[in-house]
Design a protein around this motif. Structure first.
Motif, PDB file in Angstrom:
ATOM      1  N   ILE A 223       4.147  -1.516 -10.621  1.00  0.00           N
ATOM      2  CA  ILE A 223       2.763  -1.393 -10.151  1.00  0.00           C
ATOM      3  C   ILE A 223       2.059  -2.750 -10.261  1.00  0.00           C
TER       4      ILE A 223
ATOM      5  N   HIS B 144       0.827  -1.210   0.000  1.00  0.00           N
ATOM      6  CA  HIS B 144       0.000   0.000   0.000  1.00  0.00           C
ATOM      7  C   HIS B 144       0.858   1.254   0.000  1.00  0.00           C
TER       8      HIS B 144
ATOM      9  N   TYR C 149       8.735   4.556 -17.898  1.00  0.00           N
ATOM     10  CA  TYR C 149       7.303   4.421 -17.662  1.00  0.00           C
ATOM     11  C   TYR C 149       6.899   2.942 -17.624  1.00  0.00           C
TER      12      TYR C 149
ATOM     13  N   ASN D 195       0.458  -4.946  -7.254  1.00  0.00           N
ATOM     14  CA  ASN D 195      -0.936  -5.413  -7.285  1.00  0.00           C
ATOM     15  C   ASN D 195      -1.013  -6.917  -7.064  1.00  0.00           C
TER      16      ASN D 195
ATOM     17  N   ARG E 130       2.464   2.065  -3.348  1.00  0.00           N
ATOM     18  CA  ARG E 130       1.584   2.529  -4.422  1.00  0.00           C
ATOM     19  C   ARG E 130       1.559   4.046  -4.549  1.00  0.00           C
ATOM     20  N   THR E 131       1.648   4.743  -3.401  1.00  0.00           N
ATOM     21  CA  THR E 131       1.565   6.207  -3.449  1.00  0.00           C
ATOM     22  C   THR E 131       2.700   6.811  -4.292  1.00  0.00           C
ATOM     23  N   PRO E 132       3.975   6.544  -3.945  1.00  0.00           N
ATOM     24  CA  PRO E 132       5.039   7.104  -4.796  1.00  0.00           C
ATOM     25  C   PRO E 132       5.014   6.569  -6.219  1.00  0.00           C
ATOM     26  N   LEU E 133       4.618   5.317  -6.397  1.00  0.00           N
ATOM     27  CA  LEU E 133       4.591   4.765  -7.755  1.00  0.00           C
ATOM     28  C   LEU E 133       3.575   5.494  -8.626  1.00  0.00           C
ATOM     29  N   SER E 134       2.444   5.871  -8.033  1.00  0.00           N
ATOM     30  CA  SER E 134       1.474   6.588  -8.863  1.00  0.00           C
ATOM     31  C   SER E 134       1.947   8.005  -9.160  1.00  0.00           C
ATOM     32  N   ALA E 135       2.666   8.610  -8.199  1.00  0.00           N
ATOM     33  CA  ALA E 135       3.215   9.949  -8.455  1.00  0.00           C
ATOM     34  C   ALA E 135       4.228   9.876  -9.603  1.00  0.00           C
ATOM     35  N   ILE E 136       5.059   8.833  -9.608  1.00  0.00           N
ATOM     36  CA  ILE E 136       6.045   8.650 -10.684  1.00  0.00           C
ATOM     37  C   ILE E 136       5.331   8.439 -12.014  1.00  0.00           C
ATOM     38  N   LYS E 137       4.305   7.587 -11.971  1.00  0.00           N
ATOM     39  CA  LYS E 137       3.544   7.299 -13.192  1.00  0.00           C
ATOM     40  C   LYS E 137       2.978   8.584 -13.799  1.00  0.00           C
ATOM     41  N   TRP E 138       2.354   9.382 -12.942  1.00  0.00           N
ATOM     42  CA  TRP E 138       1.707  10.600 -13.430  1.00  0.00           C
ATOM     43  C   TRP E 138       2.726  11.598 -14.001  1.00  0.00           C
ATOM     44  N   THR E 139       3.861  11.716 -13.293  1.00  0.00           N
ATOM     45  CA  THR E 139       4.897  12.641 -13.772  1.00  0.00           C
ATOM     46  C   THR E 139       5.398  12.210 -15.152  1.00  0.00           C
TER      47      THR E 139
END
Lengths: 390, 125
Positions: free
Chosen positions: A210, A167, A203, A214, A170-179
């Motif tokens: 990710i 869990h 990417y 999951n 996931r937070t930093p991974l989504s920030a990386i994904k979005w950037t």
């Protein structure tokens, strides 16, 4: 031969002995017997001491299913005294609340087993039975109670840790994904072709991470026993088609000859946890495409009987080596030739799929020959009798 | 920025996500306000009367579910559409958000800013 020998003996003339000699000989024999008896008692005491001091609980049921032995550890686990229970039959022992679950297990037809029983919050026992034989003769059944409370606690801590770590990741991974996505989409200014190539690779690596997270979360949920969610009646064929749609690009890219064969009869809607079933189908299909060389073939087919539906994926891929086939559905396992073909992979996909299908009351299986291909399938009954907790 | 720009309140504690989303939404002509937790979110909601709220679930001081509960009780806030942006997508949470009136839900690891924008447009144009 035997008869001949005996005859010879009786015919033989016995040597003459004096009464004193006979007396001494008899004393010798008696001494030997006494020694043997003492040895036997000693052996028996030793065996009893081992049983009494054994760190596991032990119970022995004789041929008539009467309890003939219980050691102090078992007395403690089951809150009974030997005197109260020894000599009693299974049906009498049901009266003792803590013996009840064990008696229940012993009454079943398959009496040789290994099971876990939770007697109280801080006492989980693993119960193993073994049939005790002397030569061909069956003497009874030995029940071993082994305390696994600590192992279970550690297992839970491990599951909790993985869940928490996943869990948090996931937070930093989504920030990386979005950037990365915004950089790639040009939202943060123009980028060169070379920059784009590097960013795309980054990417994709991030996406794999990710995916892995999951998978780990799915496994922890399986281990916590809370897995299936809402079962809704759906058309299975539609669900399969939706999943196939997601793989169109990959199929095209690898120039795979793909074929889909739908149900040949009318099939009613089935109650499924749709998201989970999609995940199971994806894992099967993903493996087939991933481990099939370019221009190979992949066939997805659906069949139905009066009781169940069957989904299968046939491929002309690398196959599973025979000596590794029985481990394929275990957690983290990847076949040697799969690792050679594709270094990436968590070894969790089939484990997750198996759990999803079994939670729906179905079965998974496969046929495979190394170098030729595999057919993976699963079945789901229209009405599952026993399903995992929703 | 034109006066008739639609207002979006972004309630989210993760700074990088805030920066990215704000940039993406402003580039599309939305006026974006930011709150870093639920309490600040409710205050800014009352002050700015946004056309849409993008709401994170796990935040310090007050989480997203509590924000939605408070919104439900407030006549002035009740009808503002909410899109939940969360790190987790557990069905239990999804159901709870739906019951509390969330219009849409997206999981950060599965979506990207472009898709957030598409969902925003679907709600308020």
């Amino acid at each position: 031969m035997k008869g001949n020998l005996q005859k010879e003996k009786t015919d033989e003339k016995l040597p003459e002995v004096t009464p004193r000699e006979a007396y001494l000989a008899l004393l010798n024999i008696l001494e030997d017997v006494e020694e043997a008896r003492l040895r036997a008692v000693e052996e028996r005491n030793k065996t009893l001491a081992i049983i009494t001091n054994f760190t596991d609980g032990l119970l022995f049921f004789d041929k008539e299913n009467k309890l003939s032995l219980i050691n102090p550890v078992a007395e403690k686990y089951l809150s009974v005294k030997g005197m109260e229970v020894i000599g009693k039959s299974l049906s009498d022992l049901v009266e003792f609340p803590r013996l009840k679950p064990i008696v229940g297990l012993l009454k079943k037809t398959t009496r040789i087993f290994r099971k876990e029983i939770k007697l109280e919050e801080n006492l989980i026992l693993e119960i193993t039975t073994a049939s005790v034989k002397r030569g061909e003769e069956e003497l009874g059944i030995l029940v071993v109670l082994h305390d696994i409370t600590r192992e279970k606690l550690i297992e839970k801590m491990k599951t909790d840790f993985v869940s928490l770590a996943a869990h948090q990741l996931r937070t930093p991974l989504s920030a990386i994904k979005w950037t990365l996505r915004m950089l790639l989409d040009g939202d943060l200014g123009k980028i060169t072709k070379e920059q784009r190539e590097f960013l795309e690779k980054t990417y994709n690596s991030n996406e794999r991470m990710i995916g892995l997270i999951n998978d780990l979360l799915n496994v922890t949920r399986i281990e916590e026993g809370r897995y299936l969610y809402k079962l809704t009646p759906v058309s299975f064929e539609d669900v399969v088609k939706e999943v196939i749609e997601n793989y169109k690009d990959q199929i095209k890219k690898k120039k795979i000859k793909f074929k889909f064969i739908g149900f040949s009869r009318k099939v009613p809607k089935i109650k499924l946890d749709v998201e989970k079933i999609k995940l199971a189908i994806s894992n099967f299909l993903d493996n087939a495409i991933r481990y099939t060389p370019e221009r190979g073939k992949v066939i997805v087919s659906l069949q139905a009987t009066d009781k169940e539906i069957r989904f299968s994926v046939e491929d002309s891929g690398i196959g599973v080596p025979k000596d590794q086939q029985n481990r394929l559905f275990t957690k983290f396992f990847r076949a040697a030739n799969a690792i050679r073909t594709e270094t990436e992979g968590s070894g969790l996909g089939l484990f997750i799929s198996k759990n999803i299908i079994e939670a729906h009351g179905g079965k998974v299986g496969f046929k495979s020959e190394e170098g030729k291909g595999s057919t993976f399938y699963f079945t789901i009954p229209y009405k599952a009798k026993k399903r995992m907790k929703e | 920025m034109s006066n008739n720009a639609k207002k979006i309140l972004l309630v989210e504690d993760e700074e990088l996500i805030v920066n990215l989303l704000q940039r993406k939404l402003e580039a599309e002509g939305y006026e974006v306000f930011v709150a870093r937790d639920g309490i600040e979110g409710l205050e800014k909601m009352k002050k700015t009367k946004p056309d849409l709220v993008l709401l994170d679930i796990i935040m310090p001081r007050m989480g997203g579910f509590e924000v939605m509960e408070a919104m439900k009780k407030d006549k002035g806030l009740r009808d503002i559409p909410v899109i939940v942006i969360s790190n987790s997508g557990q069905p239990v949470e999804l159901d709870r958000a739906r019951q509390l009136g969330a219009r849409d839900w997206l999981i950060k690891t599965e979506f990207d800013p472009k898709e957030v924008l598409a969902k925003v447009k679907k709600q308020i144009g």
